[in-house]
Design a protein around this motif. Structure first.
Motif, PDB file in Angstrom:
ATOM      1  N   ALA A  40      74.668  77.521  61.742  1.00 13.85           N
ATOM      2  CA  ALA A  40      75.221  78.645  62.478  1.00 13.85           C
ATOM      3  C   ALA A  40      74.593  79.980  62.511  1.00 13.85           C
ATOM      4  O   ALA A  40      75.056  80.632  63.342  1.00 13.85           O
ATOM      5  N   GLY A  41      73.486  80.068  61.589  1.00 12.37           N
ATOM      6  CA  GLY A  41      72.818  81.294  61.983  1.00 12.37           C
ATOM      7  C   GLY A  41      71.687  81.040  60.939  1.00 12.37           C
ATOM      8  O   GLY A  41      71.620  80.044  60.186  1.00 12.37           O
ATOM      9  N   SER A  42      70.922  82.109  60.789  1.00 16.91           N
ATOM     10  CA  SER A  42      69.763  82.090  59.738  1.00 16.91           C
ATOM     11  C   SER A  42      70.048  81.975  58.277  1.00 16.91           C
ATOM     12  O   SER A  42      69.225  81.800  57.527  1.00 16.91           O
ATOM     13  N   THR A  43      71.187  82.307  58.128  1.00 15.26           N
ATOM     14  CA  THR A  43      71.659  81.841  56.506  1.00 15.26           C
ATOM     15  C   THR A  43      72.242  80.638  56.407  1.00 15.26           C
ATOM     16  O   THR A  43      72.675  80.368  55.193  1.00 15.26           O
ATOM     17  N   SER A  44      72.251  79.773  57.155  1.00 10.79           N
ATOM     18  CA  SER A  44      72.352  78.326  56.844  1.00 10.79           C
ATOM     19  C   SER A  44      71.347  77.561  56.278  1.00 10.79           C
ATOM     20  O   SER A  44      70.144  77.655  56.812  1.00 10.79           O
ATOM     21  N   VAL A  45      71.608  76.971  55.290  1.00 13.37           N
ATOM     22  CA  VAL A  45      70.599  76.151  54.438  1.00 13.37           C
ATOM     23  C   VAL A  45      71.182  74.521  54.244  1.00 13.37           C
ATOM     24  O   VAL A  45      72.185  74.180  53.800  1.00 13.37           O
ATOM     25  N   LEU A  46      70.005  73.671  54.312  1.00 10.80           N
ATOM     26  CA  LEU A  46      70.119  72.426  53.950  1.00 10.80           C
ATOM     27  C   LEU A  46      69.020  72.246  53.056  1.00 10.80           C
ATOM     28  O   LEU A  46      67.848  72.143  53.081  1.00 10.80           O
ATOM     29  N   ARG A  47      69.595  71.724  51.632  1.00 11.84           N
ATOM     30  CA  ARG A  47      68.701  71.333  50.605  1.00 11.84           C
ATOM     31  C   ARG A  47      69.191  69.948  50.238  1.00 11.84           C
ATOM     32  O   ARG A  47      70.143  69.355  50.233  1.00 11.84           O
ATOM     33  N   VAL A  48      67.781  69.162  50.631  1.00 10.30           N
ATOM     34  CA  VAL A  48      67.901  67.604  50.371  1.00 10.30           C
ATOM     35  C   VAL A  48      67.095  67.333  49.190  1.00 10.30           C
ATOM     36  O   VAL A  48      65.966  67.600  49.260  1.00 10.30           O
ATOM     37  N   ARG A  49      67.708  66.869  48.100  1.00 16.74           N
ATOM     38  CA  ARG A  49      67.266  66.504  46.966  1.00 16.74           C
ATOM     39  C   ARG A  49      66.305  65.249  47.243  1.00 16.74           C
ATOM     40  O   ARG A  49      65.057  65.208  46.598  1.00 16.74           O
ATOM     41  N   ASN A  50      66.656  64.394  48.048  1.00 14.34           N
ATOM     42  CA  ASN A  50      65.673  63.329  48.047  1.00 14.34           C
ATOM     43  C   ASN A  50      65.744  62.699  49.721  1.00 14.34           C
ATOM     44  O   ASN A  50      67.088  62.321  49.927  1.00 14.34           O
ATOM     45  N   LEU A  51      64.630  62.975  50.465  1.00 14.85           N
ATOM     46  CA  LEU A  51      64.843  62.456  51.902  1.00 14.85           C
ATOM     47  C   LEU A  51      64.043  60.949  51.710  1.00 14.85           C
ATOM     48  O   LEU A  51      63.171  60.819  51.200  1.00 14.85           O
ATOM     49  N   SER A  52      64.988  59.978  51.747  1.00 18.35           N
ATOM     50  CA  SER A  52      64.909  58.770  51.725  1.00 18.35           C
ATOM     51  C   SER A  52      63.665  57.994  52.291  1.00 18.35           C
ATOM     52  O   SER A  52      63.050  58.669  53.317  1.00 18.35           O
ATOM     53  N   THR A 102      65.011  59.963  58.800  1.00 14.75           N
ATOM     54  CA  THR A 102      64.364  60.917  59.878  1.00 14.75           C
ATOM     55  C   THR A 102      65.543  62.347  60.012  1.00 14.75           C
ATOM     56  O   THR A 102      66.702  61.712  59.952  1.00 14.75           O
ATOM     57  N   LEU A 103      65.144  63.291  59.587  1.00 13.26           N
ATOM     58  CA  LEU A 103      66.008  64.227  59.726  1.00 13.26           C
ATOM     59  C   LEU A 103      65.568  65.403  60.915  1.00 13.26           C
ATOM     60  O   LEU A 103      64.381  65.799  61.096  1.00 13.26           O
ATOM     61  N   ASN A 104      66.356  65.321  61.786  1.00 15.18           N
ATOM     62  CA  ASN A 104      66.236  66.438  63.056  1.00 15.18           C
ATOM     63  C   ASN A 104      67.174  67.569  62.949  1.00 15.18           C
ATOM     64  O   ASN A 104      68.180  67.403  62.861  1.00 15.18           O
ATOM     65  N   VAL A 105      66.508  68.580  62.925  1.00 11.53           N
ATOM     66  CA  VAL A 105      66.953  69.862  62.986  1.00 11.53           C
ATOM     67  C   VAL A 105      67.129  70.623  63.908  1.00 11.53           C
ATOM     68  O   VAL A 105      66.292  70.978  64.670  1.00 11.53           O
ATOM     69  N   LEU A 106      68.222  70.846  64.593  1.00 12.13           N
ATOM     70  CA  LEU A 106      68.527  71.323  65.971  1.00 12.13           C
ATOM     71  C   LEU A 106      68.161  72.781  66.097  1.00 12.13           C
ATOM     72  O   LEU A 106      67.603  73.255  66.942  1.00 12.13           O
ATOM     73  N   ALA A 107      68.913  73.566  65.014  1.00  8.46           N
ATOM     74  CA  ALA A 107      68.515  74.949  65.175  1.00  8.46           C
ATOM     75  C   ALA A 107      69.164  75.632  63.902  1.00  8.46           C
ATOM     76  O   ALA A 107      69.911  75.243  63.127  1.00  8.46           O
ATOM     77  N   ASN A 108      68.830  76.904  63.598  1.00 10.00           N
ATOM     78  CA  ASN A 108      69.577  77.812  62.832  1.00 10.00           C
ATOM     79  C   ASN A 108      69.525  77.271  61.393  1.00 10.00           C
ATOM     80  O   ASN A 108      70.782  77.639  60.820  1.00 10.00           O
ATOM     81  N   THR A 109      68.617  76.342  60.855  1.00  6.33           N
ATOM     82  CA  THR A 109      68.822  76.040  59.746  1.00  6.33           C
ATOM     83  C   THR A 109      67.575  76.169  58.697  1.00  6.33           C
ATOM     84  O   THR A 109      66.355  75.874  59.299  1.00  6.33           O
ATOM     85  N   ALA A 110      67.627  76.588  57.592  1.00  2.76           N
ATOM     86  CA  ALA A 110      66.395  76.742  56.537  1.00  2.76           C
ATOM     87  C   ALA A 110      66.672  75.232  55.878  1.00  2.76           C
ATOM     88  O   ALA A 110      67.593  75.108  55.301  1.00  2.76           O
TER      89      ALA A 110
END
Length: 186
Positions: A42-54, A58-66
């Protein structure tokens, strides 16, 4: 409002048609992400932390995500759609099979290898680590404000054989505008 956190043990994706939404000021931690998943913050303060990308995820980051990746499985890929998405790879010595930057100037941090870099975006390297790129079809270019970007062909048995991983087209307009000479060593 204050920062919030959410946790998912395993996130299985079956396609990038739907998406996971991360609210502003929230860190979503995913222990394991597999399949194909789209996320949007929702904004520049949204964070996705993935401990294991298997493996093969495929990770598709549409917008507004660190995005922060702690561990990357073989064959995994990431797509960052615009400059509101950023990527940080924790640790060192990891390889991301494919990184696609769709548009804009996208910040990438960490000391890791990208087997194949593509898209119309521009990769912006701002941290002290070294990013190794084995093959690039990136149309928007590379900017190294700090650290280093190493372009190399690590697989001499590939289609490219022993050819260099960097080609400069001197016939294109404005290729040699900032510096008048370049030195390349093998």
């Amino acid at each position: 409002t204050s920062d919030t956190a959410a946790w998912i043990q395993t996130l299985h994706g079956s396609g990038t048609g739907g998406k996971v939404y991360i609210p502003a000021r929230q860190t979503l931690t995913v222990d394991s992400l597999d399949g194909a998943v789209s996320v949007q913050g929702a904004g520049s303060t949204s964070v996705l932390r993935v401990r294991n990308l298997s493996a093969n995820a495929t990770l598709n980051v549409l917008a507004n995500t660190a995005v922060v990746l702690d561990s990357i499985g073989s064959g995994a890929s990431v797509v960052l759609t615009n400059e509101t998405a950023t990527l940080t790879v924790a640790g060192s010595g990891q390889t991301l099979d494919s990184l696609t930057l769709t548009s804009g100037r996208i910040a990438v941090s960490g000391e890791f290898t990208v087997a194949s870099l593509s898209g119309a975006g521009t990769l912006v390297k701002n941290d002290a680590g070294t990013l190794a790129v084995n093959f690039s079809l990136l149309a928007g270019g590379l900017v190294a404000n700090a650290g280093a970007v190493k372009l190399s062909n690590s697989n001499t048995g590939s289609l490219l054989g022993a050819l260099p991983a960097l080609w400069l087209d001197a016939s294109a307009s404005n290729v040699f505008t900032q510096y008048k000479s370049y030195t390349f060593t093998n």
